[in-house]
Scaffold this motif. Structure first.
Motif, short mmCIF file in Angstrom:
data_model
loop_
_atom_site.label_atom_id
_atom_site.label_comp_id
_atom_site.label_asym_id
_atom_site.label_seq_id
_atom_site.Cartn_x
_atom_site.Cartn_y
_atom_site.Cartn_z
N LYS A 276 3.49 -9.35 3.71
CA LYS A 276 2.84 -8.40 4.61
C LYS A 276 3.93 -7.58 5.30
O LYS A 276 4.80 -8.13 5.96
CB LYS A 276 2.00 -9.12 5.68
N HIS B 224 -1.77 -2.53 12.04
CA HIS B 224 -3.20 -2.51 11.72
C HIS B 224 -4.03 -3.38 12.67
O HIS B 224 -5.22 -3.14 12.85
CB HIS B 224 -3.40 -2.99 10.27
N ALA C 103 -5.04 2.12 0.79
CA ALA C 103 -5.29 0.73 0.38
C ALA C 103 -6.44 0.67 -0.63
O ALA C 103 -6.43 -0.17 -1.54
CB ALA C 103 -5.62 -0.13 1.60
N ALA D 232 -8.68 -4.04 -1.47
CA ALA D 232 -8.17 -3.13 -2.50
C ALA D 232 -8.91 -3.31 -3.82
O ALA D 232 -9.45 -4.39 -4.10
CB ALA D 232 -6.68 -3.37 -2.71
N TYR E 152 -8.19 -7.53 5.32
CA TYR E 152 -7.28 -6.44 4.97
C TYR E 152 -6.20 -6.97 4.03
O TYR E 152 -5.05 -7.16 4.41
CB TYR E 152 -6.67 -5.84 6.24
N ASP E 153 -6.61 -7.23 2.80
CA ASP E 153 -5.69 -7.81 1.82
C ASP E 153 -6.04 -7.32 0.42
O ASP E 153 -7.04 -6.64 0.20
CB ASP E 153 -5.70 -9.34 1.90
N GLU F 139 -5.99 3.46 5.49
CA GLU F 139 -6.79 2.52 4.70
C GLU F 139 -7.27 3.14 3.39
O GLU F 139 -7.55 2.42 2.42
CB GLU F 139 -7.98 2.03 5.52
N PHE G 179 -0.99 -4.94 5.71
CA PHE G 179 -1.73 -5.24 4.49
C PHE G 179 -1.14 -6.47 3.79
O PHE G 179 0.06 -6.52 3.52
CB PHE G 179 -1.70 -4.04 3.54
N ASP H 117 2.65 -2.44 7.94
CA ASP H 117 1.32 -1.82 7.90
C ASP H 117 0.20 -2.84 7.96
O ASP H 117 -0.99 -2.49 8.05
CB ASP H 117 1.17 -0.94 6.65
N VAL I 75 0.82 -1.21 0.00
CA VAL I 75 0.00 0.00 0.00
C VAL I 75 0.85 1.26 0.00
O VAL I 75 0.48 2.29 -0.59
CB VAL I 75 -0.95 -0.01 1.22
#
Length: 327
Positions: free
Chosen positions: A121, A173, A91, A142, A136-137, A88, A126, A124, A56
């Motif tokens: 990862k 996160h 993202a 996204a 959150y991927d 976010e 992500f 952050d 991100v």
């Protein structure tokens, strides 16, 4: 019926117990020198690979609220003290539509590289794959909506390039990790009593996903210096990952104590006796402002030194946003 099933049940229990005991008996922390050398042989012969920082943080590219943030780009969430909900938004803009893993691998192969390590990862939190323990991927959160590791893993295996994954233990996160101190993310002075829950219910399950789905040859850990991550966790995680794939290679950063720093210093003096690597990171001043001629001179100097002392040269590149390589 009772007489015939009871021994069968006992036998099954004994067999299961035996299987568990056999698993426990494998002490990967104390492998023989022969086993260690066999496991390290391909790495010692490889000598040259690529490291890819990508996530991100490629969207803000070092600039937040029209202000350039000092420090390495992948740390912008902490350096700029960006709240999670605000970060976010980056993202939600992460949409690398020109991503071509097959071409990436061809570039590596033409350069003579034998392996690659990419960030699965970073700090952050992500994830670049479709994680089942988090949304959150890249697939669920996204706009790209795509697993960004799968294609690269498959292309590497097709071309004979060893595939490696960088994975951060620290996580800005996750509420049970370092997100409890947003937006400072002060991992040195602020602890999270729930970190063991994160370790068991999030970190380890995500690692199992990576092992099961992409069969990596290398796991490159980072973020282990946080106070919440204890040395015994590092020992446990080492055992856990190698139980999933005994031949995998892992960095010593899995549990970074003083002895690791001593080893790092000794690589300059006694590189012949220690398996080591040198990561050449290209920051903005070096990568974007210095002439190509000077860059090549530095590259050649680094390469000659590393090869003379039998090291392993891993060249770090950053994928700038959506369309171009930062070579």
């Amino acid at each position: 019926l009772i007489i015939t099933t009871l021994p069968f049940s006992c036998k099954n229990n004994l067999e299961n117990k035996s299987e568990i005991e056999n698993d426990i008996k494998v002490d990967y922390l104390n492998e023989t020198k022969e086993d260690f050398d066999n496991r390290m042989s391909w790495w010692r012969e490889a000598r040259f690979g690529m490291f890819i920082h990508w996530g991100v943080y490629a969207v803000p590219a070092g600039v937040h609220n029209e202000k350039k943030i000092e420090g390495i780009g992948e740390w912008i969430q902490r350096y700029a003290q960006i709240p999670i909900k605000e970060y976010e938004k980056y993202a939600k803009k992460f949409n690398p539509v020109n991503y071509d893993p097959v071409e990436w691998v061809k570039i590596m192969k033409r350069a003579g590289m034998k392996y690659v390590v990419i960030t699965s990862k970073h700090h952050d939190g992500f994830a670049l794959w479709d994680s089942k323990v988090s949304d959150y991927d890249a697939v669920d959160f996204a706009p790209i909506g795509k697993d960004l590791l799968k294609g690269l893993s498959e292309a590497c295996k097709k071309e004979g390039i060893k595939f490696g994954l960088y994975h951060s233990i620290m996580d800005w996160h996750h509420p049970q990790a370092q997100a409890n101190d947003e937006p400072r993310y002060d991992y040195q002075n602020v602890s999270n009593p729930d970190f063991p829950i994160y370790y068991n219910n999030y970190l380890k399950p995500q690692l199992k996903e990576l092992m099961d789905n992409y069969d990596p040859d290398i796991l490159w850990f980072d973020g282990e210096w946080i106070n919440d991550y204890k040395h015994n966790m590092g020992l446990d995680l080492y055992q856990y990952v190698r139980s999933l794939k005994p031949e995998i290679l892992m960095t010593s950063f899995l549990s970074m104590k003083l002895i690791n720093w001593i080893f790092l210093i000794l690589t300059v003096v006694k590189a012949y006796y220690i398996t080591w690597d040198f990561m050449h990171m290209r920051d903005e001043k070096f990568g974007l402002q210095v002439s190509v001629v000077i860059t090549l001179i530095f590259l050649m100097a680094y390469a000659v030194f590393i090869f003379l002392v039998e090291g392993n040269y891993i060249y770090d590149v950053m994928y700038e946003g959506f369309v171009s390589w930062n070579f």
